[in-house]
Design an enzyme around this catalytic site. Sequence first.
Site, PDB file in Angstrom:
ATOM      1  N   SER A 165       0.845  -1.183   0.000  1.00  0.00           N
ATOM      2  CA  SER A 165       0.000   0.000   0.000  1.00  0.00           C
ATOM      3  C   SER A 165       0.883   1.236   0.000  1.00  0.00           C
ATOM      4  CB  SER A 165      -0.886  -0.009   1.254  1.00  0.00           C
ATOM      5  OG  SER A 165      -1.305   1.303   1.561  1.00  0.00           O
TER       6      SER A 165
ATOM      7  N   LYS B 198       0.823  -3.438   4.736  1.00  0.00           N
ATOM      8  CA  LYS B 198      -0.063  -4.187   3.833  1.00  0.00           C
ATOM      9  C   LYS B 198       0.664  -5.084   2.831  1.00  0.00           C
ATOM     10  CE  LYS B 198      -4.017  -3.910   3.500  1.00  0.00           C
ATOM     11  NZ  LYS B 198      -4.953  -2.897   3.013  1.00  0.00           N
TER      12      LYS B 198
END
Length: 464
Positions: A282, A288
């Site tokens: 991300s 992420k």
Amino acid sequence: MNEKTAANLWGGRFTGETDSGFAEFNRSFGFDRRLFVADIHASVAHCDALVGADVLTPAEAQQIDSALQEILERAQREPDYFKDAAEDVHSFVEARLIEIAGDLGRKLHTGRSRNDQVATDLRLWLRNEIDEISSGLRRTQEALLDIAEANRDVALPGYTHLQRAQPILFAHWCLAYFEMMARDRERLSEVRKRVNVLPLGSAALAGTSYPIDRETVAQGLGFDSVSHNSLDAVSDRDFCIEFANVASLIMMHLSRLAEDIILYSTTEFGFFELGDAVATGSSLMPQKKNPDSMELVRGKAGRVFGHLLGLLTMMKGLPLAYNKDMQEDKEAIFDTVDTVRNSLTVTATVLWNLRVNQPRAREAATRGYLNATELADYLVRKGIPFRQAHETVGRVVMRAVEKGCELNDLTLEEFKSFSPLVEDDVFRSLSLEETLATKSQTGGTASERIAEALVTARKRLAAD
Ligand code: ARG
């Protein structure tokens, strides 16, 4: 600005010029150039047939053949070769042929129409793509077997309603998708039979008056048979729709596989971890690791389903025979082929890069009463009718839920308070190993069945 009618294929009947906006709208060369090689091959076969029909002398056919070869070679060599604003690939090839062979080139269209030409080209092209997709499926099946073999003893919770149901082997999960893809390949080979029928020789709609030996043309182009009805042959797009249907099933299977992988790779499940090669991060959240690869495969299933519906709808109201509506088949089929091929490639890569978290999966397979059915089967073996055993185990589960423990954590006395038939051997029956081992009928998740299934699966792949 208007286009000179002379640039069209239908000059004689017209005095006015084609509106340039409409000409652009009418044009398919931007996408149907993908049929270029097929169009050359079909043209060569037609040219040979015109010799047999006494339309061309062998020497003339020879000249046309070599001009067509030259067109093929130039297209491969010259990046700008397709710059021409032709209406479609058929008119493009014919125009180039006339440039090279002059008036002789104008003879090639004898006994042929773009209507039987386009149907022939599309079938030739699709036949090849079907073979490519089948190979892609095969590679994905291999990937499934590779990861199944590399994780032979890994157990996973099996689900129904996305609620933990019964334990299974990870390899069993892999083999489930293997089976779906085996059916997909079978379906592809069935569609291929109906794709592999020659329409050429049907001309515009009524058949041709030239004595063209269609069987020989079919043989030359590798078709299994010739179409039986010219009217049907030029207006049949069943083969496209059937293919889009099989493609939709493939995408549906890939999408379900993608969904499982996405779900099992979440922190909540944690059974899988995607390789870095097929995940993204991300831009904002540093922790992420996103399964974009699988999400895209899942998402792209939608566009393939859309093409299937688009094709059905495009065809449903068409009077016999050819109608220009049918030009809309191409982008649908091209995009379907591209989407399926790319999705298969990415899926195989994801599988080869998948890490299975064995401890985490095992823990999940042993928590949440996945062995409750096992306890019922245990009571059945002790002589209790299944329905009654089911009821008893339901109450045992309720007790365990109240105590906040698993079935195996209950004492023998507690078990006996539900059924005096329970003995010390119950704990063995409730173990993960035993739960798996008892599913030993064909198709079951027992380790020995899976070992056999993996061997059989490899043999099935080797056999075709
Ligand atoms: N580009 C056309 C198609 O894709 C080729 C056939 C054209 N035939 C015709 N009669 N206009 O369908």
